[in-house]
Design a protein around this motif. Structure first.
Motif, mmCIF file in Angstrom:
data_model
loop_
_atom_site.group_PDB
_atom_site.id
_atom_site.type_symbol
_atom_site.label_atom_id
_atom_site.label_comp_id
_atom_site.label_asym_id
_atom_site.label_seq_id
_atom_site.Cartn_x
_atom_site.Cartn_y
_atom_site.Cartn_z
ATOM 1 N N PRO A 67 45.154 2.892 -61.035
ATOM 2 C CA PRO A 67 44.306 2.301 -59.991
ATOM 3 C C PRO A 67 44.757 2.617 -58.570
ATOM 4 C CG PRO A 67 44.745 0.701 -61.733
ATOM 5 C CD PRO A 67 45.621 1.887 -62.005
ATOM 6 N N SER A 68 46.075 2.553 -58.306
ATOM 7 C CA SER A 68 46.578 2.816 -56.960
ATOM 8 C C SER A 68 46.334 4.274 -56.569
ATOM 9 C CB SER A 68 48.078 2.499 -56.904
ATOM 10 O OG SER A 68 48.614 2.914 -55.670
ATOM 11 N N MET A 69 46.638 5.184 -57.498
ATOM 12 C CA MET A 69 46.447 6.607 -57.231
ATOM 13 C C MET A 69 44.963 6.937 -57.081
ATOM 14 S SD MET A 69 48.096 9.757 -59.400
ATOM 15 C CE MET A 69 49.773 9.164 -59.259
ATOM 16 N N LYS A 70 44.137 6.283 -57.889
ATOM 17 C CA LYS A 70 42.695 6.531 -57.850
ATOM 18 C C LYS A 70 42.112 6.127 -56.497
ATOM 19 C CE LYS A 70 38.595 6.011 -60.735
ATOM 20 N NZ LYS A 70 38.050 5.404 -61.972
ATOM 21 N N LYS A 71 42.638 5.042 -55.923
ATOM 22 C CA LYS A 71 42.175 4.580 -54.609
ATOM 23 C C LYS A 71 42.459 5.629 -53.535
ATOM 24 C CE LYS A 71 42.674 0.691 -51.405
ATOM 25 N NZ LYS A 71 43.407 -0.575 -51.149
ATOM 26 N N THR A 72 43.694 6.178 -53.552
ATOM 27 C CA THR A 72 44.041 7.233 -52.591
ATOM 28 C C THR A 72 43.223 8.489 -52.859
ATOM 29 O OG1 THR A 72 46.292 6.361 -52.459
ATOM 30 C CG2 THR A 72 45.944 8.589 -51.634
ATOM 31 N N ALA A 73 42.990 8.792 -54.128
ATOM 32 C CA ALA A 73 42.217 9.980 -54.496
ATOM 33 C C ALA A 73 40.803 9.916 -53.930
ATOM 34 C CB ALA A 73 42.170 10.124 -56.013
ATOM 35 N N LYS A 74 40.210 8.736 -53.934
ATOM 36 C CA LYS A 74 38.859 8.593 -53.376
ATOM 37 C C LYS A 74 38.850 8.915 -51.887
ATOM 38 C CE LYS A 74 37.011 5.289 -56.726
ATOM 39 N NZ LYS A 74 36.583 3.887 -56.967
ATOM 40 N N ARG A 75 39.921 8.539 -51.189
ATOM 41 C CA ARG A 75 40.038 8.901 -49.765
ATOM 42 C C ARG A 75 40.118 10.420 -49.615
ATOM 43 N NH1 ARG A 75 44.900 5.770 -47.056
ATOM 44 N NH2 ARG A 75 44.055 6.856 -45.215
ATOM 45 N N PHE A 76 40.906 11.052 -50.480
ATOM 46 C CA PHE A 76 41.038 12.508 -50.420
ATOM 47 C C PHE A 76 39.690 13.196 -50.655
ATOM 48 C CE2 PHE A 76 45.804 12.651 -51.820
ATOM 49 C CZ PHE A 76 46.161 12.171 -50.573
ATOM 50 N N ILE A 77 38.939 12.708 -51.624
ATOM 51 C CA ILE A 77 37.645 13.315 -51.933
ATOM 52 C C ILE A 77 36.720 13.231 -50.721
ATOM 53 C CG2 ILE A 77 35.507 12.968 -53.261
ATOM 54 C CD1 ILE A 77 37.539 14.470 -54.822
ATOM 55 N N ARG A 78 36.779 12.115 -50.014
ATOM 56 C CA ARG A 78 35.921 11.960 -48.833
ATOM 57 C C ARG A 78 36.278 12.971 -47.745
ATOM 58 N NH1 ARG A 78 36.305 6.345 -50.095
ATOM 59 N NH2 ARG A 78 38.001 6.022 -48.596
ATOM 60 N N PHE A 79 37.539 13.428 -47.718
ATOM 61 C CA PHE A 79 37.922 14.448 -46.740
ATOM 62 C C PHE A 79 37.053 15.701 -46.880
ATOM 63 C CE2 PHE A 79 42.687 13.040 -46.920
ATOM 64 C CZ PHE A 79 42.351 11.862 -46.277
ATOM 65 N N GLY A 80 36.668 15.992 -48.118
ATOM 66 C CA GLY A 80 35.972 17.255 -48.388
ATOM 67 C C GLY A 80 34.472 17.191 -48.258
ATOM 68 N N GLY A 81 33.912 15.993 -48.066
ATOM 69 C CA GLY A 81 32.474 15.864 -47.914
ATOM 70 C C GLY A 81 31.722 16.064 -49.227
ATOM 71 N N LEU A 82 30.416 16.296 -49.124
ATOM 72 C CA LEU A 82 29.559 16.381 -50.311
ATOM 73 C C LEU A 82 29.938 17.504 -51.273
ATOM 74 C CD1 LEU A 82 26.023 15.547 -48.855
ATOM 75 C CD2 LEU A 82 27.407 14.151 -50.389
ATOM 76 N N PRO A 83 30.324 18.700 -50.783
ATOM 77 C CA PRO A 83 30.728 19.735 -51.743
ATOM 78 C C PRO A 83 31.900 19.299 -52.627
ATOM 79 C CG PRO A 83 30.343 20.715 -49.594
ATOM 80 C CD PRO A 83 30.309 19.232 -49.401
ATOM 81 N N ALA A 84 32.861 18.583 -52.034
ATOM 82 C CA ALA A 84 34.011 18.117 -52.819
ATOM 83 C C ALA A 84 33.569 17.099 -53.855
ATOM 84 C CB ALA A 84 35.071 17.515 -51.897
ATOM 85 N N VAL A 85 32.625 16.226 -53.479
ATOM 86 C CA VAL A 85 32.094 15.242 -54.443
ATOM 87 C C VAL A 85 31.403 15.960 -55.595
ATOM 88 C CG1 VAL A 85 30.456 13.344 -54.752
ATOM 89 C CG2 VAL A 85 31.856 13.456 -52.669
#
Length: 357
Positions: free
Chosen positions: A321-339
């Motif tokens: 859960p803790s890592m997943k929370k940070t991972a969601k922040r990382f994904i947002r860095f990349g915008g829609l293509p990363a999603v």
């Protein structure tokens, strides 16, 4: 020659065209690994193929830079070179040896892999396990033979070797006995810091641990007789920031495992999670800036976004859960293509278990 410029086009080419070829070629190396006479070397060779196939899948994307008639050779090079890296990493991680001479000699194979015509050594010179039935030599030979078919290789060779030397240095310094690791790694950083943008020793070490720059150079070398100046521009675009993003993400997902095994983890060197997330974001932004100077800039930008997807879709992240929370922040860095890449990678990872095991 067109390379993919849209996420869906790249995903289609990777999973429909490249991945089956990657697993076919890995299957050939698996057969050879299974014939290694020495049981410990055989075990490590098979483990590296079974557990690190995604390294080859990811690296294979650079075959898309090459014309169709050269693509098979680029794939053969990438898979052979990455297989050497993964095999040697396992040998260094799991053997009783903590001898830097041993690690240096093993990794000379990566130097020779990029130097067609060079004479090979006994890479196992400083360890008890010796007889691999010619497995490592054949991997090196495959790299040498494929590279000679690339019209731009000799002008790219110097930059490929520079990136390889960084990688080899890291593998020596990080595998020695525990009390010597950080002193060696920080001293090594001090030797190079005058040529680097501002960063910490552990960030520099992360930048050295990637093979992406070598594979990008191979793709372009197979495509045309690139000039040395073009080769240098490609290397500079990938090192340090693109390679840094790659390995920081790799260490991010391995944090808990490394801490449990008392292994050095570069992401664990940050003072806190907030600082780590901020620096990963900075590396990502600088990586995006650096690849804008390259031909096929949108292709390289998609690779950066794809790196976030490949690593953050890993089960280690999804079950923490803790890592997943940070991972969601990382994904947002990349915008829609990363999603988009993230969602598709998540689905592929689970389906591929059914197909490839």
């Amino acid at each position: 020659m067109k390379v993919p410029t849209k996420p869906w086009t790249m995903m289609y080419k990777i999973y429909k065209e490249l991945v089956p070829q990657v697993h076919r070629l890995l299957g050939e190396w698996r057969i050879k690994a299974d014939r290694i006479p020495n049981p410990e070397l055989r075990k490590q060779a098979l483990i590296s193929i079974e557990t690190k196939a995604f390294h080859c899948e990811g690296g294979a994307v650079y075959a898309l830079l090459a014309p169709p008639e050269q693509r098979e050779d680029v794939l053969r090079f990438i898979i052979a070179y990455q297989t050497i890296c993964d095999y040697l990493d396992g040998l260094c991680d799991w053997s009783d040896s903590q001898d830097p001479e041993d690690f240096f000699m093993l990794h000379q194979s990566l130097k020779h892999a990029l130097l067609p015509g060079s004479e090979q050594d006994n890479y196992y010179k400083y360890r008890e396990d010796q007889d691999d039935g010619g497995y490592l030599k054949e991997l090196v030979d495959t790299c040498q033979q494929t590279l000679t078919a690339f019209p731009g290789f000799w002008n790219a060779q110097k930059d490929m070797e520079e990136l390889s030397a960084y990688y080899r240095g890291l593998q020596v310094h990080k595998h020695v006995k525990k009390e010597d690791r950080i002193p060696r790694l920080t001293s090594w950083f001090d030797e190079h810091r005058h040529r680097l943008p501002t960063m910490e020793w552990y960030e520099f070490n992360a930048c050295t641990g990637s093979t992406l720059g070598i594979f990008a150079l191979a793709g372009y070398a197979a495509r045309s007789p690139i000039a040395e100046m073009q080769s240098h521009s490609i290397k500079s675009a990938y090192f340090p920031y693109v390679q840094g993003v790659h390995i920081l993400l790799d260490y991010f997902i391995d944090q808990q495992e490394d801490i449990a095994d008392d292994e050095l983890n570069f992401c664990a060197q940050y003072p806190n999670e907030e600082k780590m997330a901020a620096r990963v974001r900075t590396f990502k932004q600088e990586a995006e800036k650096s690849v804008k100077k390259l031909p096929d800039a949108s292709f390289h930008s998609m690779i950066i976004k794809g790196l976030f997807a490949i690593y953050l879709a890993d089960e280690k992240v999804q079950t923490n859960p803790s890592m997943k929370k940070t991972a969601k922040r990382f994904i947002r860095f990349g915008g829609l293509p990363a999603v988009f890449f993230y969602a598709n990678t998540w689905i592929y990872r689970r389906k591929s278990k059914e197909v490839y095991g």
